[in-house]
Design a protein around this motif. Sequence first.
Motif, PDB file in Angstrom:
ATOM      1  N   GLN A  61     -22.994  -6.828  21.876  1.00 11.71           N
ATOM      2  CA  GLN A  61     -21.668  -7.010  22.461  1.00 11.71           C
ATOM      3  C   GLN A  61     -21.622  -6.240  23.771  1.00 11.71           C
ATOM      4  O   GLN A  61     -21.860  -5.035  23.795  1.00 11.71           O
ATOM      5  N   PRO A 137     -18.650 -12.160  24.827  1.00 12.91           N
ATOM      6  CA  PRO A 137     -19.058 -12.344  23.434  1.00 12.91           C
ATOM      7  C   PRO A 137     -18.709 -11.104  22.605  1.00 12.91           C
ATOM      8  O   PRO A 137     -18.911  -9.983  23.055  1.00 12.91           O
ATOM      9  N   VAL A 161     -24.011 -12.217  17.840  1.00 14.04           N
ATOM     10  CA  VAL A 161     -23.568 -11.104  18.672  1.00 14.04           C
ATOM     11  C   VAL A 161     -23.436  -9.898  17.748  1.00 14.04           C
ATOM     12  O   VAL A 161     -22.741  -9.951  16.733  1.00 14.04           O
TER      13      VAL A 161
END
Length: 170
Positions: A61, A137, A161
């Motif tokens: 992330q 994301p 992710v």
Amino acid sequence: MSARSASARRLSPAARRSLAAMACGTALTLALGACSSDDEGGEGKGDGRPELKISGAYVPQPPTKEMAGGFLTVRNGGEQADKLTSVSSDVAGKVEMHKTVEQQMERVKSLRVPAHGTLELGRGGNHLMLMELKHKPTKGQTVIFVLHFQRSGAVTVKAPVEAANYTPRK
């Protein structure tokens, strides 16, 4: 004279040559098939082509919404090397391939996947940079990469992710 030899004599010389050529071709195809190396029952074994398997894909992330990194491993069990020539993604306007040299990132046009070798895309080394993000994301989502190889063509990969500090198990 038997019926079989009588029918063989009715074929023209050209037809007999065609039948003989087809028989030789069939025999050659069967012989080559018997000689191929198909150790594990997979397609492409023993024909000299790359045999790529992608594993360990993930995207940490990102801390900002501008860019993110992408990591994965490409294993080539084949007799021939391949090259990763470009990458696209559903969350990025563009994806660049980078290598790290003396702690500096350098954009590259391709990354080699050696025959019977591995291309590692990971932190501190070769990696993907997702640029022009359409959205940031977040952990739990999935990013889709389309990896384009010189010989093997396009391969689609789903990358989860993960947390920003995620470290994959080796």
